[in-house]
Design a protein around this motif. Sequence first.
Motif, PDB file in Angstrom:
ATOM      1  N   PHE A  96       0.833  -1.205   0.000  1.00 42.77           N
ATOM      2  CA  PHE A  96       0.000   0.000   0.000  1.00 42.77           C
ATOM      3  C   PHE A  96       0.867   1.255   0.000  1.00 42.77           C
ATOM      4  N   LEU A  97       1.907   1.252   0.837  1.00 41.27           N
ATOM      5  CA  LEU A  97       2.762   2.426   0.952  1.00 41.27           C
ATOM      6  C   LEU A  97       3.604   2.656  -0.302  1.00 41.27           C
ATOM      7  N   ALA A  98       3.985   1.558  -0.951  1.00 39.09           N
ATOM      8  CA  ALA A  98       4.878   1.668  -2.117  1.00 39.09           C
ATOM      9  C   ALA A  98       4.128   1.910  -3.419  1.00 39.09           C
ATOM     10  N   ALA A  99       2.802   1.798  -3.415  1.00 39.10           N
ATOM     11  CA  ALA A  99       2.042   1.870  -4.665  1.00 39.10           C
ATOM     12  C   ALA A  99       2.272   3.183  -5.411  1.00 39.10           C
ATOM     13  N   GLY A 100       2.207   4.296  -4.702  1.00 43.16           N
ATOM     14  CA  GLY A 100       2.394   5.588  -5.351  1.00 43.16           C
ATOM     15  C   GLY A 100       3.796   5.773  -5.922  1.00 43.16           C
ATOM     16  N   LEU A 102       5.969   3.555  -6.786  1.00 41.80           N
ATOM     17  CA  LEU A 102       6.216   2.625  -7.887  1.00 41.80           C
ATOM     18  C   LEU A 102       5.520   3.089  -9.169  1.00 41.80           C
ATOM     19  N   ALA A 103       4.334   3.662  -9.020  1.00 43.51           N
ATOM     20  CA  ALA A 103       3.651   4.213 -10.196  1.00 43.51           C
ATOM     21  C   ALA A 103       4.470   5.356 -10.801  1.00 43.51           C
ATOM     22  N   GLY A 104       5.087   6.183  -9.935  1.00 44.43           N
ATOM     23  CA  GLY A 104       5.948   7.239 -10.429  1.00 44.43           C
ATOM     24  C   GLY A 104       7.201   6.696 -11.098  1.00 44.43           C
ATOM     25  N   PHE A 105       7.740   5.607 -10.548  1.00 47.73           N
ATOM     26  CA  PHE A 105       8.924   4.976 -11.136  1.00 47.73           C
ATOM     27  C   PHE A 105       8.642   4.510 -12.560  1.00 47.73           C
ATOM     28  N   TYR A 106       7.456   3.938 -12.768  1.00 45.87           N
ATOM     29  CA  TYR A 106       7.069   3.452 -14.093  1.00 45.87           C
ATOM     30  C   TYR A 106       6.519   4.555 -14.998  1.00 45.87           C
ATOM     31  N   SER A 107       6.161   5.693 -14.395  1.00 43.35           N
ATOM     32  CA  SER A 107       5.456   6.759 -15.123  1.00 43.35           C
ATOM     33  C   SER A 107       4.123   6.261 -15.677  1.00 43.35           C
ATOM     34  N   GLU A 108       3.457   5.417 -14.891  1.00 42.19           N
ATOM     35  CA  GLU A 108       2.145   4.864 -15.252  1.00 42.19           C
ATOM     36  C   GLU A 108       1.238   4.955 -14.026  1.00 42.19           C
ATOM     37  N   ASP A 109       0.306   5.914 -14.018  1.00 46.45           N
ATOM     38  CA  ASP A 109      -0.551   6.142 -12.848  1.00 46.45           C
ATOM     39  C   ASP A 109      -1.392   4.928 -12.488  1.00 46.45           C
ATOM     40  N   LEU A 110      -1.801   4.154 -13.490  1.00 45.02           N
ATOM     41  CA  LEU A 110      -2.674   3.016 -13.243  1.00 45.02           C
ATOM     42  C   LEU A 110      -2.004   1.943 -12.391  1.00 45.02           C
ATOM     43  N   VAL A 111      -0.690   1.903 -12.406  1.00 47.62           N
ATOM     44  CA  VAL A 111       0.031   0.892 -11.622  1.00 47.62           C
ATOM     45  C   VAL A 111      -0.305   1.013 -10.135  1.00 47.62           C
ATOM     46  N   GLN A 112      -0.501   2.234  -9.638  1.00 48.78           N
ATOM     47  CA  GLN A 112      -0.821   2.424  -8.218  1.00 48.78           C
ATOM     48  C   GLN A 112      -2.116   1.713  -7.845  1.00 48.78           C
ATOM     49  N   ASN A 113      -3.162   1.925  -8.627  1.00 43.22           N
ATOM     50  CA  ASN A 113      -4.452   1.288  -8.325  1.00 43.22           C
ATOM     51  C   ASN A 113      -4.383  -0.231  -8.481  1.00 43.22           C
ATOM     52  N   LEU A 114      -3.634  -0.698  -9.467  1.00 40.95           N
ATOM     53  CA  LEU A 114      -3.497  -2.141  -9.651  1.00 40.95           C
ATOM     54  C   LEU A 114      -2.799  -2.790  -8.457  1.00 40.95           C
ATOM     55  N   LEU A 115      -1.761  -2.138  -7.933  1.00 36.28           N
ATOM     56  CA  LEU A 115      -1.060  -2.667  -6.765  1.00 36.28           C
ATOM     57  C   LEU A 115      -1.985  -2.747  -5.558  1.00 36.28           C
ATOM     58  N   VAL A 116      -2.753  -1.701  -5.333  1.00 39.46           N
ATOM     59  CA  VAL A 116      -3.687  -1.688  -4.202  1.00 39.46           C
ATOM     60  C   VAL A 116      -4.748  -2.771  -4.378  1.00 39.46           C
ATOM     61  N   GLY A 117      -5.242  -2.943  -5.592  1.00 35.28           N
ATOM     62  CA  GLY A 117      -6.280  -3.945  -5.840  1.00 35.28           C
ATOM     63  C   GLY A 117      -5.807  -5.370  -5.668  1.00 35.28           C
TER      64      GLY A 117
END
Length: 492
Positions: A96-100, A102-117
């Motif tokens: 949960f803490l790393a989701a944001g 990691l999304a910035g690392f990939y430059s893909e916002d959707l990655v954050q929601n996928l990690l949480v889900g």
Amino acid sequence: MSLGRRFSSGVAWMSVGVWVEQTFNFIIIAILARLLGAEAFGLLAMAAAFVLFSEFLVRESISDILLTRDELSPTRLNSVFWLLALLGTVLMALLFLAAGPLAGFYSEDLVQNLLVGLSPTVMMIALTAVPVAILRRQMEFRVLALRAIVGAVIGGIVGIGMALSGYGVWALVGQRLAVTTTNIVMAWGAVSWRPGFSVSRKHIREILHFGHRILGLRAAELAAVQAPVVIIGALMGPVQAGFYAIAWRVVEIASFLLITPLRMVAQPAFAAVTREGGKAAYLLKDVMQLIGFVAIPAFAGLAVLSEPVLILLFGQKWTPAAPTLSLLSVFGMYRCIEKIHQTFCLAAGRVGRLAILSWAEVCLATLAIIVTAPYGLTVVMAAFVAAFLILWPIRYGNLAGISGLSASMLARLHFAPLLLSAIMAGIVQGVVWPLAGWPQVGVLLLGTLTGILAYLLLARLVLPDRLRLLMSMIRTGAGHGEAADYSKGIEG
């Protein structure tokens, strides 16, 4: 029932479960790949790399201490359960803490929601690890086989339904959650044990002593196959990550089909042989002979037929992944044989050196990927596979020290299958090369049939003992014939 017969019966049940489960998975992935495309698979792979890493740490890690030769007690079971619950909680919170970030690392916002889900699956698997270990120790593989099949069916229904309803990449998330939920319900329904609050400091110390080593091993094992997704996704983009992900998925399923029945049954069997005063090295030799005899030619054939496999299963747009699949097929051979090494070390409770060696492989492979990334995906995969093969001889030395068998003898078990598989691959290539323009299903069927017949003929001439061992295992698993009595130290 003798240990030899229980082993063969367990392998038979697990083979049925694994093959049926993966048949459903293959069909489901093929449908979803056509519906969703490479970008969806790439995005999920980029997010799931960290979730799968966490799942792996709780699935077959601390609970593996219940499969060693030591006796069980309610206190020991409770200690393992609550340590896994704590580990699952910590890992889920970290996701949960790393989701944001990691999304910035990939430059893909959707990655954050996928990690949480996806992250709840970590806790779900942690709370189910002890019941699964109990079933494995008791060699109740019929239950585990049915559990795998039902989970795959329900997960497929949910995933395809969501894809058809327009949920996009979230269909893959729904599929994963449905599979995990089904597995939890069936595992707990099959055991009578329920967790209590009586724990022991002695048991916790023993578990932690064993656990930190196996956690290191599991972390390295998953990092080895997820590091390419992370690096390729960051340096080469989601499409290239998707090509890797789908090629790796084919190899993963193939290796899962070949190795899982033997691996799941062999680990408790190795420990049971030792508890009963037998020679686990005899069983190790038979299992090594079996996996090399089957896995090496299977992946050699996949390497040659990679393009028709991808086109037939996933469509013409996945053709660029064919060279990656061919190279990863070599890694599939390595993976199947290494899994048996690992299983024997786990049953003996000696995984410290194996964990160190696994991390050395990960570091070398990661460096190879970073250095070769500018040269394209094919070069990256060649470097990745080479990094593992360079250190392979050291694994044989480690296994020899634990089993009491010589490293050269263990390695020689695979020389003949490698040679015969190379000859077989050449024959298959010669048959399919003139078939340009044929329907891909015809190329695949003809190539597969040619490979099977060629290898069986060569094996009958050169390796008749391996054929007899395989047939003996099949007959015993089906309830016919006599099994080797490893518990009395009789070599099968």
